[in-house]
Design a protein around this motif. Structure first.
Motif, mmCIF file in Angstrom:
data_model
loop_
_atom_site.group_PDB
_atom_site.id
_atom_site.type_symbol
_atom_site.label_atom_id
_atom_site.label_comp_id
_atom_site.label_asym_id
_atom_site.label_seq_id
_atom_site.Cartn_x
_atom_site.Cartn_y
_atom_site.Cartn_z
ATOM 1 N N ARG A 221 -6.352 -9.443 -0.063
ATOM 2 C CA ARG A 221 -5.112 -9.048 -0.930
ATOM 3 C C ARG A 221 -5.577 -7.791 -2.090
ATOM 4 O O ARG A 221 -4.766 -6.804 -1.956
ATOM 5 N N TYR A 225 -3.505 -4.428 -1.793
ATOM 6 C CA TYR A 225 -2.993 -3.785 -3.167
ATOM 7 C C TYR A 225 -3.395 -2.440 -3.272
ATOM 8 O O TYR A 225 -2.504 -1.414 -3.510
ATOM 9 N N SER A 229 -1.122 0.754 -3.071
ATOM 10 C CA SER A 229 -0.578 1.570 -4.405
ATOM 11 C C SER A 229 -0.846 3.162 -4.251
ATOM 12 O O SER A 229 -0.491 3.759 -5.047
ATOM 13 N N THR A 285 2.276 -9.800 -6.410
ATOM 14 C CA THR A 285 0.906 -9.067 -6.010
ATOM 15 C C THR A 285 0.108 -10.095 -5.759
ATOM 16 O O THR A 285 -0.716 -9.963 -4.666
ATOM 17 N N ILE A 314 3.157 -3.579 -6.139
ATOM 18 C CA ILE A 314 2.131 -2.713 -6.469
ATOM 19 C C ILE A 314 1.972 -2.710 -8.135
ATOM 20 O O ILE A 314 1.032 -2.209 -8.787
#
Length: 363
Positions: A221, A225, A229, A285, A314
């Motif tokens: 994760r 992420y 981003s 998230t 994000i």
């Protein structure tokens, strides 16, 4: 038979948080039925394990580890290589170990298509993994498409072979792979999870996990992420019913009683209270869409949103799903969530209703 290199940390499994959880991804991806659910608990028959790594990569909370092969380490090293194809004959035990989190992240980091060599899948003795590879590819490509990116994960019949002659049997290859990768360094990220014990007897001796305070944040994760981003999130979203990596939610505040069950059993801390314990907060998230919060909610007031916006994912921020004003019940004095309609708590109202029913029976 030599001991399996597969380790299972039962204390990271979502079924520790809720034994009736619907999650059975590890069972579905195991090609030899080495993983099963018995009495609502995951049971692993290590003797039947062929160490393909599918459970390692597809478990949403990373409960499985394979000694000698670390997916995060593989990801970091592969993204540094000047190549965009992955083959089970050189890179990893099986392509089914790469779920959409890794596939999407690799495409974004390399800024290119990613080729998966499925040329050996037809002759592979562990069989059904091609379906899992195709499914993970479809999930990854949906995310890439909705994120507005042009590159894709592609399946090609390359049939890559290393220069040295290799045996054709799958288990022989995996054993050879174990020797080649035994010295891999596990230095990829900080705050790694503690090493998982190597047998179930040691696991049973560990103290039971405090599900309220000990949450799991999967390394994949963090990787996804970081990758997403890098993208401009403006006007980009995913249909929640088409994704498995996360979700967005809403709570019917008129029904929520602030019982705290949902955020206490949330495996990752995606649901959490604020400092005053009067608000229920949520972060897409951290959500892994395990749906435990939906299952345990007594009032069934937690619902999925239709869309998850990339900007919300994000942002890393929590949003307020429910907000409460607590007052003491005028009957029992126990605090409850006041909805503006009555000063009597739901329990006392239920008792009153039950009493009326009894009086009707008496008449």
């Amino acid at each position: 038979m030599s001991a399996s290199r597969l380790n299972f940390d039962i204390y990271s499994c979502v079924r520790v948080y809720y034994r009736y959880a619907d999650c059975n991804k590890c069972v579905n991806v195991c090609p030899t039925q080495a993983i099963n659910i018995e009495n609502d608990k995951i049971k692993v028959n290590f003797e039947n394990c062929v160490e393909c790594g599918a459970c390692v990569g597809n478990c949403p909370t990373e409960s499985y580890k394979l000694n000698g092969f670390d997916l995060v380490d593989f990801y970091v090293k592969f993204t540094d290589l000047d190549k965009n194809f992955i083959s089970c004959k050189v890179d990893l035990p099986c392509l089914s170990a790469l779920d959409e989190n890794y596939l999407v992240s690799i495409c974004i980091d390399k800024n290119s298509d990613l080729i998966l060599d499925i040329g050996h899948c037809g002759q592979c003795q562990i069989g059904k993994q091609l379906d899992i590879i195709k499914r993970n590819t479809e999930k990854a490509n949906y995310i890439l498409e909705q994120a507005g990116l042009d590159y894709r994960v592609k399946l090609e019949d390359i049939k890559f072979e290393k220069e040295e002659k290799q045996e054709n049997k799958r288990r022989s290859f995996l054993k050879m792979f174990a020797k080649q990768t035994a010295a891999l360094a596990f230095w990829a990220v900080e705050d790694k999870l503690e090493q998982i014990v190597e047998n179930t007897e040691e696991e049973e001796e560990k103290p039971y996990k405090n599900i309220v305070s000990e949450k799991v944040i999967p390394e994949k994760r963090k990787i996804l992420y970081t990758a997403l981003s890098k993208i401009d999130p403006t006007d980009k979203c995913f249909e929640v019913e088409k994704i498995e990596f996360s979700s967005d939610k809403w709570i019917d505040n008129s029904k929520c009683t602030n019982c705290s069950i949902c955020y206490n059993v949330c495996p990752t801390g995606a649901l959490t209270p604020d400092d005053s314990k009067l608000k229920v907060l949520f972060s897409p998230t951290l959500c892994i869409k395990c749906r435990i919060c939906h299952d345990v909610c007594p009032e069934k007031c937690i619902h999925l949103e239709e869309k998850l916006y990339l900007e919300d994912f994000i942002s890393g921020k929590y949003k307020v799903l429910a907000q409460h004003v607590m007052i003491p019940c005028s009957e029992c004095l126990v605090p409850f969530s006041y909805k503006g309609d009555t000063t009597v708590c739901p329990r006392c109202r239920q008792l009153e209703d039950e009493l009326r029913e009894l009086l009707k029976i008496g008449d």
